[in-house]
Scaffold this motif. Structure first.
Motif, PDB file in Angstrom:
ATOM      1  N   LEU A  11       0.840  -1.192   0.000  1.00 42.55           N
ATOM      2  CA  LEU A  11       0.000   0.000   0.000  1.00 42.55           C
ATOM      3  C   LEU A  11       0.877   1.246   0.000  1.00 42.55           C
ATOM      4  O   LEU A  11       1.754   1.404   0.846  1.00 42.55           O
ATOM      5  CB  LEU A  11      -0.933  -0.007   1.211  1.00 42.55           C
ATOM      6  N   GLY A  12       0.629   2.116  -0.962  1.00 41.10           N
ATOM      7  CA  GLY A  12       1.418   3.329  -1.107  1.00 41.10           C
ATOM      8  C   GLY A  12       0.761   4.525  -0.445  1.00 41.10           C
ATOM      9  O   GLY A  12      -0.469   4.659  -0.453  1.00 41.10           O
ATOM     10  N   THR A  13       1.594   5.400   0.110  1.00 43.41           N
ATOM     11  CA  THR A  13       1.064   6.537   0.868  1.00 43.41           C
ATOM     12  C   THR A  13       1.564   7.876   0.327  1.00 43.41           C
ATOM     13  O   THR A  13       1.677   8.850   1.067  1.00 43.41           O
ATOM     14  CB  THR A  13       1.435   6.403   2.361  1.00 43.41           C
ATOM     15  N   TRP A  14       1.884   7.919  -0.947  1.00 44.94           N
ATOM     16  CA  TRP A  14       2.315   9.167  -1.578  1.00 44.94           C
ATOM     17  C   TRP A  14       1.264  10.249  -1.358  1.00 44.94           C
ATOM     18  O   TRP A  14       1.573  11.383  -0.942  1.00 44.94           O
ATOM     19  CB  TRP A  14       2.546   8.911  -3.069  1.00 44.94           C
ATOM     20  N   ALA A  15       0.005   9.928  -1.617  1.00 50.57           N
ATOM     21  CA  ALA A  15      -1.066  10.913  -1.498  1.00 50.57           C
ATOM     22  C   ALA A  15      -1.276  11.365  -0.057  1.00 50.57           C
ATOM     23  O   ALA A  15      -1.849  12.439   0.181  1.00 50.57           O
ATOM     24  CB  ALA A  15      -2.375  10.348  -2.057  1.00 50.57           C
ATOM     25  N   TRP A  16      -0.823  10.589   0.913  1.00 57.10           N
ATOM     26  CA  TRP A  16      -1.006  10.953   2.315  1.00 57.10           C
ATOM     27  C   TRP A  16      -0.164  12.174   2.688  1.00 57.10           C
ATOM     28  O   TRP A  16      -0.437  12.829   3.687  1.00 57.10           O
ATOM     29  CB  TRP A  16      -0.647   9.787   3.223  1.00 57.10           C
ATOM     30  N   GLY A  17       0.858  12.446   1.899  1.00 58.63           N
ATOM     31  CA  GLY A  17       1.713  13.593   2.178  1.00 58.63           C
ATOM     32  C   GLY A  17       1.376  14.801   1.340  1.00 58.63           C
ATOM     33  O   GLY A  17       2.174  15.744   1.272  1.00 58.63           O
ATOM     34  N   ASP A  18       0.223  14.797   0.691  1.00 53.29           N
ATOM     35  CA  ASP A  18      -0.123  15.930  -0.168  1.00 53.29           C
ATOM     36  C   ASP A  18      -0.251  17.204   0.659  1.00 53.29           C
ATOM     37  O   ASP A  18      -0.548  17.172   1.856  1.00 53.29           O
ATOM     38  CB  ASP A  18      -1.431  15.662  -0.912  1.00 53.29           C
ATOM     39  N   THR A  19      -0.006  18.318   0.000  1.00 50.67           N
ATOM     40  CA  THR A  19      -0.051  19.610   0.660  1.00 50.67           C
ATOM     41  C   THR A  19      -1.481  19.952   1.068  1.00 50.67           C
ATOM     42  O   THR A  19      -2.451  19.402   0.538  1.00 50.67           O
ATOM     43  CB  THR A  19       0.472  20.691  -0.296  1.00 50.67           C
ATOM     44  N   PRO A  20      -1.643  20.883   2.036  1.00 56.12           N
ATOM     45  CA  PRO A  20      -3.008  21.233   2.477  1.00 56.12           C
ATOM     46  C   PRO A  20      -3.943  21.664   1.362  1.00 56.12           C
ATOM     47  O   PRO A  20      -5.152  21.450   1.447  1.00 56.12           O
ATOM     48  CB  PRO A  20      -2.748  22.372   3.470  1.00 56.12           C
ATOM     49  N   ASN A  21      -3.393  22.252   0.288  1.00 54.38           N
ATOM     50  CA  ASN A  21      -4.271  22.645  -0.828  1.00 54.38           C
ATOM     51  C   ASN A  21      -4.322  21.594  -1.934  1.00 54.38           C
ATOM     52  O   ASN A  21      -4.840  21.836  -3.019  1.00 54.38           O
ATOM     53  CB  ASN A  21      -3.855  23.996  -1.409  1.00 54.38           C
ATOM     54  N   GLY A  22      -3.760  20.392  -1.668  1.00 48.99           N
ATOM     55  CA  GLY A  22      -3.897  19.279  -2.594  1.00 48.99           C
ATOM     56  C   GLY A  22      -3.241  19.488  -3.934  1.00 48.99           C
ATOM     57  O   GLY A  22      -3.794  19.117  -4.969  1.00 48.99           O
ATOM     58  N   GLN A  23      -2.040  20.051  -3.962  1.00 52.00           N
ATOM     59  CA  GLN A  23      -1.411  20.406  -5.228  1.00 52.00           C
ATOM     60  C   GLN A  23      -1.064  19.204  -6.102  1.00 52.00           C
ATOM     61  O   GLN A  23      -1.043  19.313  -7.322  1.00 52.00           O
ATOM     62  CB  GLN A  23      -0.145  21.232  -4.965  1.00 52.00           C
ATOM     63  N   VAL A  24      -0.747  18.058  -5.492  1.00 46.07           N
ATOM     64  CA  VAL A  24      -0.336  16.896  -6.272  1.00 46.07           C
ATOM     65  C   VAL A  24      -1.538  16.046  -6.669  1.00 46.07           C
ATOM     66  O   VAL A  24      -1.776  15.763  -7.842  1.00 46.07           O
ATOM     67  CB  VAL A  24       0.692  16.038  -5.508  1.00 46.07           C
ATOM     68  N   PHE A  25      -2.319  15.621  -5.676  1.00 46.01           N
ATOM     69  CA  PHE A  25      -3.421  14.701  -5.942  1.00 46.01           C
ATOM     70  C   PHE A  25      -4.796  15.359  -5.909  1.00 46.01           C
ATOM     71  O   PHE A  25      -5.791  14.737  -6.262  1.00 46.01           O
ATOM     72  CB  PHE A  25      -3.397  13.552  -4.925  1.00 46.01           C
ATOM     73  N   GLY A  26      -4.851  16.589  -5.460  1.00 51.17           N
ATOM     74  CA  GLY A  26      -6.141  17.258  -5.407  1.00 51.17           C
ATOM     75  C   GLY A  26      -6.911  16.963  -4.142  1.00 51.17           C
ATOM     76  O   GLY A  26      -8.117  17.191  -4.076  1.00 51.17           O
ATOM     77  N   ASN A  27      -6.215  16.461  -3.117  1.00 50.81           N
ATOM     78  CA  ASN A  27      -6.888  16.240  -1.831  1.00 50.81           C
ATOM     79  C   ASN A  27      -5.876  16.392  -0.700  1.00 50.81           C
ATOM     80  O   ASN A  27      -4.672  16.386  -0.917  1.00 50.81           O
ATOM     81  CB  ASN A  27      -7.555  14.859  -1.770  1.00 50.81           C
ATOM     82  N   HIS A  28      -6.370  16.586   0.496  1.00 49.08           N
ATOM     83  CA  HIS A  28      -5.521  16.642   1.687  1.00 49.08           C
ATOM     84  C   HIS A  28      -6.164  15.759   2.731  1.00 49.08           C
ATOM     85  O   HIS A  28      -7.292  16.007   3.156  1.00 49.08           O
ATOM     86  CB  HIS A  28      -5.390  18.078   2.203  1.00 49.08           C
ATOM     87  N   LEU A  29      -5.470  14.716   3.124  1.00 49.05           N
ATOM     88  CA  LEU A  29      -6.049  13.681   3.972  1.00 49.05           C
ATOM     89  C   LEU A  29      -5.570  13.824   5.410  1.00 49.05           C
ATOM     90  O   LEU A  29      -4.383  14.032   5.665  1.00 49.05           O
ATOM     91  CB  LEU A  29      -5.669  12.301   3.429  1.00 49.05           C
ATOM     92  N   THR A  30      -6.488  13.681   6.349  1.00 49.59           N
ATOM     93  CA  THR A  30      -6.153  13.754   7.767  1.00 49.59           C
ATOM     94  C   THR A  30      -6.041  12.342   8.342  1.00 49.59           C
ATOM     95  O   THR A  30      -6.523  11.363   7.743  1.00 49.59           O
ATOM     96  CB  THR A  30      -7.236  14.512   8.547  1.00 49.59           C
ATOM     97  N   THR A  31      -5.424  12.235   9.505  1.00 50.34           N
ATOM     98  CA  THR A  31      -5.310  10.919  10.140  1.00 50.34           C
ATOM     99  C   THR A  31      -6.688  10.367  10.507  1.00 50.34           C
ATOM    100  O   THR A  31      -6.898   9.154  10.465  1.00 50.34           O
ATOM    101  CB  THR A  31      -4.418  10.990  11.387  1.00 50.34           C
ATOM    102  N   THR A  32      -7.606  11.232  10.838  1.00 52.73           N
ATOM    103  CA  THR A  32      -8.970  10.776  11.147  1.00 52.73           C
ATOM    104  C   THR A  32      -9.602  10.111   9.932  1.00 52.73           C
ATOM    105  O   THR A  32     -10.256   9.060  10.038  1.00 52.73           O
ATOM    106  CB  THR A  32      -9.836  11.954  11.612  1.00 52.73           C
TER     107      THR A  32
END
Length: 315
Positions: A11-32
């Motif tokens: 399982l890859g977590t690249w998207a988990w490190g996206d910036t708050p404005n979602g510049q790479v994947f278009g989302n910002h994910l929280t631990t919740t």
């Protein structure tokens, strides 16, 4: 060193490190939001987590470390990376320094699989891995985005200390088969190395969820890279969907099963718990040689180059 024992899908977590404005994947994910993903994956036996300091300058590692705290360390495996371009130049022990930061963020005292993220200055960085293996801080070594000659050179350097790499991680999908054409996958199979395939779903465009009328999130890096080619891959995505329907499977599952059929270990980025069952389904899916030939033919006809800006050609 023995080969890494692992699930057949990571399982890859690249998207988990996206910036708050979602510049790479278009989302910002929280631990919740991500805790249900971790819980579902662990329950399904998907216990190998791939991250990197480069994913949000440690943001992904911090989330992985926090979310796995509820689980015994021996129940999961951690895969993270040294990225040469992020070395500060302030130390003679840059690999050890970056590893120390990763260990802290991941809340552990060892990494199951530690990667050199790209082949910048192999002669400089590779020897620095040796004492980290000898100290037990790293259990296995991998190389990512390396071509065949570079893989062999890394092993030559490590071999002087009776250390060898255990894995290779390169971009591989229906739309990007450079590592297969370069003989890297064959080399891995011949030398008992695990080939980890990243971007198997090409950041989502092979999932069947996106088309010209339903493009990737506007303003994100992946939208800029992929939205323009959605019309070209429509026939391929339709075939993924059609082949899957015969076995009550999705396009995602077929694209993942294709990578499995090629002898690779897919790294699948999952951001919602509802997608975890698809990974188990992909493991059970059987593609015929005719299915594979058809998909590869349609992929070639699409004539799309999905090589990342960070990648050098493998051949």
């Amino acid at each position: 060193m023995t080969n890494l024992k692992q699930p057949r899908i990571a399982l890859g977590t690249w998207a988990w490190g996206d910036t708050p404005n979602g510049q790479v994947f278009g989302n910002h994910l929280t631990t919740t939001e991500l805790q249900p993903v971790v819980d579902a994956a662990m329950a399904a036996g998907l216990t190998l987590w791939d991250t990197a300091y480069a994913y949000g300058a440690g943001a992904s590692e911090e989330k992985v470390g926090e979310l796995l705290q509820a689980y015994p360390r021996e129940s999961y495996q951690l895969s993270t990376k040294f990225t040469p371009q992020m070395a500060t130049g302030a130390s003679d022990h840059e690999v050890a320094d970056m590893l120390a930061g990763s260990l802290k963020r991941l809340k552990t005292d060892y990494i199951d699989l530690y990667w050199i993220h790209n082949p910048a200055d192999i002669e400089k960085w590779t020897p620095q891995l040796i004492p980290l293996v000898q100290s037990g801080q790293i259990k296995q070594i991998g190389v990512s985005n390396h071509n065949l000659a570079q893989i062999k050179r890394v092993n030559e350097i490590l071999g002087a200390a009776d250390v060898q790499i255990s894995a290779v991680q390169n971009h591989f999908s229906l739309l990007y088969r450079s590592s297969e054409k370069a003989g890297i996958i064959d080399y891995c199979q011949q030398h008992d190395l695990t080939f980890f395939a990243y971007m198997v779903l090409e950041q989502g465009i092979l999932t069947g969820r996106y088309d010209s009328e339903h493009p990737l999130p506007a303003g994100s890096a992946r939208a800029a890279a992929y939205n323009g080619v959605l019309p070209q891959i429509s026939a391929l995505v339709a075939a993924l969907t059609e082949i899957g329907a015969k076995q009550q499977a999705s396009a995602v599952e077929v694209a993942t099963a294709y990578a499995l059929a090629k002898g690779t270990t897919p790294i699948i980025g999952v951001t919602k718990a509802k997608y975890i069952p698809s990974e188990a389904a992909a493991l059970a899916l059987k593609l015929t040689s005719a299915d594979i030939d058809r998909l590869e033919s349609l992929a070639a006809a699409a004539d799309v180059d999905t090589k990342g800006s960070w990648e050098a050609p493998m051949i």
